[in-house]
Design a protein around this motif. Structure first.
Motif, PDB file in Angstrom:
ATOM      1  N   GLU A 189      10.551  -4.103   7.500  1.00 12.34           N
ATOM      2  CA  GLU A 189       9.335  -3.367   7.845  1.00 12.34           C
ATOM      3  C   GLU A 189       8.647  -3.992   9.051  1.00 12.34           C
ATOM      4  OE1 GLU A 189       6.169  -0.706   7.927  1.00 12.34           O
ATOM      5  OE2 GLU A 189       8.135  -0.518   7.009  1.00 12.34           O
ATOM      6  N   ALA A 190       8.782  -5.300   9.207  1.00 10.67           N
ATOM      7  CA  ALA A 190       8.203  -5.988  10.365  1.00 10.67           C
ATOM      8  C   ALA A 190       9.063  -5.805  11.612  1.00 10.67           C
ATOM      9  CB  ALA A 190       8.033  -7.475  10.061  1.00 10.67           C
ATOM     10  N   GLY A 191      10.198  -5.130  11.465  1.00 12.73           N
ATOM     11  CA  GLY A 191      11.075  -4.887  12.603  1.00 12.73           C
ATOM     12  C   GLY A 191      12.002  -6.038  12.910  1.00 12.73           C
ATOM     13  N   CYS A 192      12.235  -6.869  11.916  1.00  7.05           N
ATOM     14  CA  CYS A 192      13.086  -8.052  12.108  1.00  7.05           C
ATOM     15  C   CYS A 192      14.297  -7.993  11.192  1.00  7.05           C
ATOM     16  CB  CYS A 192      12.298  -9.325  11.773  1.00  7.05           C
ATOM     17  SG  CYS A 192      10.874  -9.593  12.815  1.00  7.05           S
ATOM     18  N   ASP A 193      15.255  -8.834  11.499  1.00 11.33           N
ATOM     19  CA  ASP A 193      16.412  -9.014  10.637  1.00 11.33           C
ATOM     20  C   ASP A 193      15.940  -9.738   9.379  1.00 11.33           C
ATOM     21  OD1 ASP A 193      18.958 -10.992   9.930  1.00 11.33           O
ATOM     22  OD2 ASP A 193      19.532  -8.975  10.606  1.00 11.33           O
ATOM     23  N   PRO A 194      16.472  -9.402   8.207  1.00 12.36           N
ATOM     24  CA  PRO A 194      16.037 -10.071   6.971  1.00 12.36           C
ATOM     25  C   PRO A 194      16.178 -11.592   7.009  1.00 12.36           C
ATOM     26  CG  PRO A 194      17.274  -8.107   6.420  1.00 12.36           C
ATOM     27  CD  PRO A 194      17.361  -8.273   7.919  1.00 12.36           C
ATOM     28  N   SER A 195      17.108 -12.092   7.799  1.00 12.69           N
ATOM     29  CA  SER A 195      17.277 -13.551   7.867  1.00 12.69           C
ATOM     30  C   SER A 195      16.145 -14.227   8.632  1.00 12.69           C
ATOM     31  CB  SER A 195      18.622 -13.889   8.508  1.00 12.69           C
ATOM     32  OG  SER A 195      18.645 -13.428   9.850  1.00 12.69           O
ATOM     33  N   ALA A 196      15.299 -13.451   9.311  1.00 16.66           N
ATOM     34  CA  ALA A 196      14.197 -14.040  10.082  1.00 16.66           C
ATOM     35  C   ALA A 196      13.075 -14.525   9.172  1.00 16.66           C
ATOM     36  CB  ALA A 196      13.645 -13.013  11.078  1.00 16.66           C
ATOM     37  N   GLY A 199       7.804   4.312  -0.835  1.00 15.71           N
ATOM     38  CA  GLY A 199       8.428   4.079  -2.130  1.00 15.71           C
ATOM     39  C   GLY A 199       9.430   2.943  -2.110  1.00 15.71           C
ATOM     40  N   THR A 200       9.663   2.368  -0.932  1.00 16.05           N
ATOM     41  CA  THR A 200      10.589   1.241  -0.816  1.00 16.05           C
ATOM     42  C   THR A 200      10.017   0.053  -1.580  1.00 16.05           C
ATOM     43  OG1 THR A 200      11.316   1.974   1.358  1.00 16.05           O
ATOM     44  CG2 THR A 200      11.736  -0.320   0.800  1.00 16.05           C
ATOM     45  N   PRO A 201      10.801  -0.603  -2.428  1.00 20.05           N
ATOM     46  CA  PRO A 201      10.275  -1.746  -3.183  1.00 20.05           C
ATOM     47  C   PRO A 201       9.903  -2.909  -2.271  1.00 20.05           C
ATOM     48  CG  PRO A 201      12.627  -1.450  -3.607  1.00 20.05           C
ATOM     49  CD  PRO A 201      12.188  -0.306  -2.751  1.00 20.05           C
ATOM     50  N   VAL A 202       8.928  -3.681  -2.718  1.00 20.15           N
ATOM     51  CA  VAL A 202       8.480  -4.841  -1.953  1.00 20.15           C
ATOM     52  C   VAL A 202       9.405  -6.002  -2.277  1.00 20.15           C
ATOM     53  CG1 VAL A 202       6.579  -6.427  -1.500  1.00 20.15           C
ATOM     54  CG2 VAL A 202       6.105  -4.020  -2.002  1.00 20.15           C
ATOM     55  N   THR A 203      10.255  -6.349  -1.309  1.00 18.87           N
ATOM     56  CA  THR A 203      11.140  -7.505  -1.430  1.00 18.87           C
ATOM     57  C   THR A 203      11.063  -8.287  -0.136  1.00 18.87           C
ATOM     58  OG1 THR A 203      13.063  -6.367  -0.505  1.00 18.87           O
ATOM     59  CG2 THR A 203      12.755  -6.213  -2.908  1.00 18.87           C
ATOM     60  N   GLN A 204      11.565  -9.478  -0.172  1.00 19.14           N
ATOM     61  CA  GLN A 204      11.552 -10.328   1.018  1.00 19.14           C
ATOM     62  C   GLN A 204      12.309  -9.643   2.162  1.00 19.14           C
ATOM     63  OE1 GLN A 204      12.618 -14.368   0.135  1.00 19.14           O
ATOM     64  NE2 GLN A 204      13.153 -14.828   2.254  1.00 19.14           N
ATOM     65  N   ALA A 259       0.819  -1.210   0.000  1.00 21.77           N
ATOM     66  CA  ALA A 259       0.000   0.000   0.000  1.00 21.77           C
ATOM     67  C   ALA A 259       0.855   1.264   0.000  1.00 21.77           C
ATOM     68  CB  ALA A 259      -0.921  -0.010   1.213  1.00 21.77           C
ATOM     69  N   ASP A 260       2.173   1.099  -0.026  1.00 20.45           N
ATOM     70  CA  ASP A 260       3.131   2.209   0.038  1.00 20.45           C
ATOM     71  C   ASP A 260       2.877   3.077   1.269  1.00 20.45           C
ATOM     72  OD1 ASP A 260       5.387   3.567  -0.805  1.00 20.45           O
ATOM     73  OD2 ASP A 260       4.252   4.976  -2.050  1.00 20.45           O
ATOM     74  N   ALA A 261       2.620   2.395   2.392  1.00 20.00           N
ATOM     75  CA  ALA A 261       2.393   3.093   3.659  1.00 20.00           C
ATOM     76  C   ALA A 261       3.208   2.431   4.770  1.00 20.00           C
ATOM     77  CB  ALA A 261       0.904   3.072   3.999  1.00 20.00           C
ATOM     78  N   PRO A 262       4.531   2.307   4.573  1.00 19.71           N
ATOM     79  CA  PRO A 262       5.342   1.643   5.598  1.00 19.71           C
ATOM     80  C   PRO A 262       5.468   2.505   6.851  1.00 19.71           C
ATOM     81  CG  PRO A 262       6.746   2.519   3.873  1.00 19.71           C
ATOM     82  CD  PRO A 262       5.333   2.736   3.433  1.00 19.71           C
ATOM     83  N   LYS A 263       5.670   1.840   7.972  1.00 19.23           N
ATOM     84  CA  LYS A 263       5.879   2.545   9.245  1.00 19.23           C
ATOM     85  C   LYS A 263       7.362   2.643   9.584  1.00 19.23           C
ATOM     86  CE  LYS A 263       1.474   1.170  11.295  1.00 19.23           C
ATOM     87  NZ  LYS A 263       0.837   0.388  12.358  1.00 19.23           N
ATOM     88  N   VAL A 264       8.143   1.678   9.141  1.00 16.80           N
ATOM     89  CA  VAL A 264       9.572   1.629   9.479  1.00 16.80           C
ATOM     90  C   VAL A 264      10.418   2.161   8.317  1.00 16.80           C
ATOM     91  CG1 VAL A 264      11.484   0.099  10.129  1.00 16.80           C
ATOM     92  CG2 VAL A 264       9.188  -0.321  11.030  1.00 16.80           C
ATOM     93  N   LEU A 265      10.176   1.661   7.126  1.00 18.84           N
ATOM     94  CA  LEU A 265      10.941   2.053   5.943  1.00 18.84           C
ATOM     95  C   LEU A 265      10.347   3.305   5.320  1.00 18.84           C
ATOM     96  CD1 LEU A 265      11.368  -1.509   4.403  1.00 18.84           C
ATOM     97  CD2 LEU A 265      13.006  -0.257   5.792  1.00 18.84           C
ATOM     98  N   THR A 266      11.070   3.871   4.378  1.00 16.57           N
ATOM     99  CA  THR A 266      10.583   5.084   3.718  1.00 16.57           C
ATOM    100  C   THR A 266       9.558   4.719   2.642  1.00 16.57           C
ATOM    101  OG1 THR A 266      12.397   5.018   2.140  1.00 16.57           O
ATOM    102  CG2 THR A 266      12.722   6.352   4.108  1.00 16.57           C
TER     103      THR A 266
END
Length: 142
Positions: free
Chosen positions: A44-51, A33-38, A24-31
């Motif tokens: 954005e969920a507040g976790c390390d990407p390896s999680a 316009g940030t692309p949707v990637t794993q 929805a391009d409404a992130p709370k953590v990231l800016t």
């Protein structure tokens, strides 16, 4: 679910909410316009990407990858549009400065060429004078 506190949500629910916010391009953590990637969903969920592992969340990972593939062309074209817009919006002042710089460079080259022509003409006159002293031109017969 909205009545639950973020700490009581399961990891998958947090990842899904983050995924939806990025879509929805409404992130709370990231800016915005940030692309949707794993990795960005995990951040954005507040976790390390390896999680966010495929072994733990295979369905969610497939959804993220499918969404990314579908929307990747749009992201690239948006970047290209932005670049074209920046180029087109180049200010008149910048173009004027470039034109002035080019004019000044050409004027400098023209002055240098004119000076060199005068030097060569003087050298030619001097050499012609020396040649006439050594070998006078033939006399004209009327």
């Amino acid at each position: 679910m909205s009545s639950q506190h973020n700490g009581s949500l399961s990891a998958e629910e947090r990842f899904r909410q983050a995924f939806e916010r990025l879509k929805a391009d409404a992130p709370k953590v990231l800016t915005p316009g940030t692309p949707v990637t794993q990795n960005n969903v995990a951040r954005e969920a507040g976790c390390d990407p390896s999680a966010l592992k495929k072994a733990r969340f295979p369905a969610l990972i497939r959804e993220i990858q499918a969404y990314s593939e579908i929307h990747q062309a749009n992201v690239e074209s948006a970047a290209q549009k932005t670049k074209k817009r920046r180029t087109a919006n180049r200010s008149i002042q910048q173009r004027m400065e470039d034109a002035i710089k080019q004019r000044d460079e050409m004027a400098s080259k023209l002055i240098s060429a004119g000076r060199r022509i005068l030097e060569l003409a003087e050298e030619n006159r001097s050499l012609q004078q020396r040649l006439n002293e050594v070998q006078p031109p033939p006399a004209r017969i009327f």
